[in-house]
Motif scaffolding. Structure first.
Motif, PDB file in Angstrom:
ATOM      1  N   LEU A   1       0.825  -1.210   0.000  1.00  0.00           N
ATOM      2  CA  LEU A   1       0.000   0.000   0.000  1.00  0.00           C
ATOM      3  C   LEU A   1       0.860   1.261   0.000  1.00  0.00           C
ATOM      4  CD1 LEU A   1      -2.817  -1.082   2.480  1.00  0.00           C
ATOM      5  CD2 LEU A   1      -2.980  -0.825  -0.003  1.00  0.00           C
ATOM      6  N   LEU A   2       1.963   1.235   0.730  1.00  0.00           N
ATOM      7  CA  LEU A   2       2.895   2.360   0.741  1.00  0.00           C
ATOM      8  C   LEU A   2       3.471   2.584  -0.659  1.00  0.00           C
ATOM      9  CD1 LEU A   2       4.752   4.458   2.195  1.00  0.00           C
ATOM     10  CD2 LEU A   2       6.376   2.587   2.468  1.00  0.00           C
ATOM     11  N   ALA A   3       3.881   1.507  -1.305  1.00  0.00           N
ATOM     12  CA  ALA A   3       4.453   1.617  -2.647  1.00  0.00           C
ATOM     13  C   ALA A   3       3.420   2.154  -3.636  1.00  0.00           C
ATOM     14  CB  ALA A   3       4.971   0.256  -3.107  1.00  0.00           C
ATOM     15  N   GLU A   4       2.204   1.663  -3.532  1.00  0.00           N
ATOM     16  CA  GLU A   4       1.150   2.129  -4.433  1.00  0.00           C
ATOM     17  C   GLU A   4       0.845   3.603  -4.199  1.00  0.00           C
ATOM     18  OE1 GLU A   4      -3.298   0.667  -5.694  1.00  0.00           O
ATOM     19  OE2 GLU A   4      -2.044  -0.623  -4.465  1.00  0.00           O
ATOM     20  N   ALA A   5       0.776   4.014  -2.959  1.00  0.00           N
ATOM     21  CA  ALA A   5       0.523   5.422  -2.649  1.00  0.00           C
ATOM     22  C   ALA A   5       1.664   6.311  -3.135  1.00  0.00           C
ATOM     23  CB  ALA A   5       0.330   5.588  -1.142  1.00  0.00           C
ATOM     24  N   MET A   6       2.903   5.863  -2.943  1.00  0.00           N
ATOM     25  CA  MET A   6       4.038   6.667  -3.396  1.00  0.00           C
ATOM     26  C   MET A   6       4.071   6.773  -4.909  1.00  0.00           C
ATOM     27  SD  MET A   6       7.198   5.897  -0.862  1.00  0.00           S
ATOM     28  CE  MET A   6       8.174   7.149  -1.633  1.00  0.00           C
ATOM     29  N   GLN A   7       3.725   5.695  -5.608  1.00  0.00           N
ATOM     30  CA  GLN A   7       3.724   5.761  -7.062  1.00  0.00           C
ATOM     31  C   GLN A   7       2.667   6.749  -7.554  1.00  0.00           C
ATOM     32  OE1 GLN A   7       2.563   2.369  -9.483  1.00  0.00           O
ATOM     33  NE2 GLN A   7       4.490   2.636 -10.573  1.00  0.00           N
ATOM     34  N   GLY A   8       1.501   6.737  -6.947  1.00  0.00           N
ATOM     35  CA  GLY A   8       0.466   7.703  -7.313  1.00  0.00           C
ATOM     36  C   GLY A   8       0.876   9.128  -7.002  1.00  0.00           C
ATOM     37  N   TRP A   9       1.532   9.324  -5.871  1.00  0.00           N
ATOM     38  CA  TRP A   9       1.964  10.663  -5.483  1.00  0.00           C
ATOM     39  C   TRP A   9       3.103  11.163  -6.365  1.00  0.00           C
ATOM     40  CZ3 TRP A   9       6.530  12.138  -2.588  1.00  0.00           C
ATOM     41  CH2 TRP A   9       6.515  13.462  -2.180  1.00  0.00           C
ATOM     42  N   LEU A  10       3.987  10.257  -6.784  1.00  0.00           N
ATOM     43  CA  LEU A  10       5.152  10.651  -7.573  1.00  0.00           C
ATOM     44  C   LEU A  10       4.873  10.746  -9.074  1.00  0.00           C
ATOM     45  CD1 LEU A  10       7.870   8.487  -5.817  1.00  0.00           C
ATOM     46  CD2 LEU A  10       7.565  10.958  -5.649  1.00  0.00           C
ATOM     47  N   ARG A  11       3.753  10.215  -9.547  1.00  0.00           N
ATOM     48  CA  ARG A  11       3.463  10.208 -10.980  1.00  0.00           C
ATOM     49  C   ARG A  11       3.456  11.630 -11.519  1.00  0.00           C
ATOM     50  NH1 ARG A  11      -0.967   6.943 -11.590  1.00  0.00           N
ATOM     51  NH2 ARG A  11       0.502   5.282 -11.917  1.00  0.00           N
ATOM     52  N   GLY A  12       4.220  11.847 -12.554  1.00  0.00           N
ATOM     53  CA  GLY A  12       4.310  13.158 -13.170  1.00  0.00           C
ATOM     54  C   GLY A  12       5.244  14.106 -12.442  1.00  0.00           C
ATOM     55  N   GLY A  13       5.866  13.660 -11.373  1.00  0.00           N
ATOM     56  CA  GLY A  13       6.766  14.507 -10.605  1.00  0.00           C
ATOM     57  C   GLY A  13       8.187  14.462 -11.141  1.00  0.00           C
ATOM     58  N   SER A  14       9.051  15.097 -10.429  1.00  0.00           N
ATOM     59  CA  SER A  14      10.462  15.161 -10.797  1.00  0.00           C
ATOM     60  C   SER A  14      11.102  13.779 -10.708  1.00  0.00           C
ATOM     61  CB  SER A  14      11.177  16.127  -9.853  1.00  0.00           C
ATOM     62  OG  SER A  14      12.565  16.014  -9.974  1.00  0.00           O
ATOM     63  N   ARG A  15      12.030  13.514 -11.617  1.00  0.00           N
ATOM     64  CA  ARG A  15      12.753  12.233 -11.595  1.00  0.00           C
ATOM     65  C   ARG A  15      13.546  12.077 -10.299  1.00  0.00           C
ATOM     66  NH1 ARG A  15      10.457   8.638 -14.237  1.00  0.00           N
ATOM     67  NH2 ARG A  15      10.063   9.169 -16.367  1.00  0.00           N
ATOM     68  N   PHE A  16      13.992  13.132  -9.709  1.00  0.00           N
ATOM     69  CA  PHE A  16      14.727  13.063  -8.447  1.00  0.00           C
ATOM     70  C   PHE A  16      13.895  12.348  -7.384  1.00  0.00           C
ATOM     71  CE2 PHE A  16      15.438  14.936  -4.244  1.00  0.00           C
ATOM     72  CZ  PHE A  16      16.737  14.530  -4.022  1.00  0.00           C
ATOM     73  N   TRP A  17      12.625  12.720  -7.251  1.00  0.00           N
ATOM     74  CA  TRP A  17      11.757  12.108  -6.252  1.00  0.00           C
ATOM     75  C   TRP A  17      11.455  10.656  -6.581  1.00  0.00           C
ATOM     76  CZ3 TRP A  17      12.068  14.404  -1.985  1.00  0.00           C
ATOM     77  CH2 TRP A  17      12.192  15.789  -1.923  1.00  0.00           C
ATOM     78  N   TRP A  18      11.352  10.338  -7.893  1.00  0.00           N
ATOM     79  CA  TRP A  18      11.168   8.942  -8.291  1.00  0.00           C
ATOM     80  C   TRP A  18      12.354   8.104  -7.806  1.00  0.00           C
ATOM     81  CZ3 TRP A  18       7.270   6.202 -10.199  1.00  0.00           C
ATOM     82  CH2 TRP A  18       6.241   6.847 -10.867  1.00  0.00           C
ATOM     83  N   TYR A  19      13.566   8.588  -8.072  1.00  0.00           N
ATOM     84  CA  TYR A  19      14.754   7.832  -7.684  1.00  0.00           C
ATOM     85  C   TYR A  19      14.880   7.740  -6.170  1.00  0.00           C
ATOM     86  CZ  TYR A  19      16.260   8.040 -12.535  1.00  0.00           C
ATOM     87  OH  TYR A  19      16.324   7.905 -13.888  1.00  0.00           O
ATOM     88  N   LEU A  20      14.574   8.824  -5.479  1.00  0.00           N
ATOM     89  CA  LEU A  20      14.659   8.809  -4.021  1.00  0.00           C
ATOM     90  C   LEU A  20      13.635   7.841  -3.429  1.00  0.00           C
ATOM     91  CD1 LEU A  20      16.199  10.142  -1.704  1.00  0.00           C
ATOM     92  CD2 LEU A  20      14.373  11.825  -1.568  1.00  0.00           C
ATOM     93  N   GLY A  21      12.407   7.845  -3.949  1.00  0.00           N
ATOM     94  CA  GLY A  21      11.387   6.909  -3.479  1.00  0.00           C
ATOM     95  C   GLY A  21      11.745   5.474  -3.788  1.00  0.00           C
ATOM     96  N   SER A  22      12.466   5.257  -4.879  1.00  0.00           N
ATOM     97  CA  SER A  22      12.839   3.894  -5.278  1.00  0.00           C
ATOM     98  C   SER A  22      13.960   3.303  -4.423  1.00  0.00           C
ATOM     99  CB  SER A  22      13.253   3.875  -6.742  1.00  0.00           C
ATOM    100  OG  SER A  22      12.133   4.106  -7.549  1.00  0.00           O
ATOM    101  N   LEU A  23      14.533   4.084  -3.529  1.00  0.00           N
ATOM    102  CA  LEU A  23      15.533   3.530  -2.620  1.00  0.00           C
ATOM    103  C   LEU A  23      14.902   2.573  -1.610  1.00  0.00           C
ATOM    104  CD1 LEU A  23      17.810   6.627  -1.972  1.00  0.00           C
ATOM    105  CD2 LEU A  23      18.293   4.641  -3.394  1.00  0.00           C
TER     106      LEU A  23
END
Length: 100
Positions: A12-34
């Motif tokens: 659920l955390l991963a799904e929520a983060m993906q929805g929140w990060l969609r369309g955002g900066s690549r920096f936040w995508w990479y940081l969330g993917s840690l």
């Protein structure tokens, strides 16, 4: 039972983060993917999106993971042809499978 519950929470955390990060900066995508659960979820989601959605260029439309779609960061819900005046009606941004 407890490990299954924790696994569900990570999902659920991963799904929520993906929805929140969609369309955002690549920096936040990479940081969330840690976070390992988010990284795995992003990889599976990228594969599923690339199988269901379309990526088109001058040589045609593609579905699934290939050398042309591995690093595509946005897909379309329907096949389209921009060269002949039929653009994609709605882009869907994703974390590309190649970056996962």
């Amino acid at each position: 039972a407890m490990s299954g519950f924790v696994n569900l929470l990570f999902l659920l955390l991963a799904e929520a983060m993906q929805g929140w990060l969609r369309g955002g900066s690549r920096f936040w995508w990479y940081l969330g993917s840690l976070l390992p659960a988010v990284n795995i979820f992003n990889g599976f989601a990228a594969v599923m999106f690339s199988e269901a959605l379309y990526y088109c260029d001058e040589s045609g439309c593609y579905q699934g993971i290939s050398s042309k779609t591995a690093f595509a960061s946005q897909f379309c819900f329907v096949p389209y042809d921009e060269a002949h005046g039929s653009p994609c009606p709605q882009w869907f941004p994703v974390f590309s499978a190649g970056e996962s």
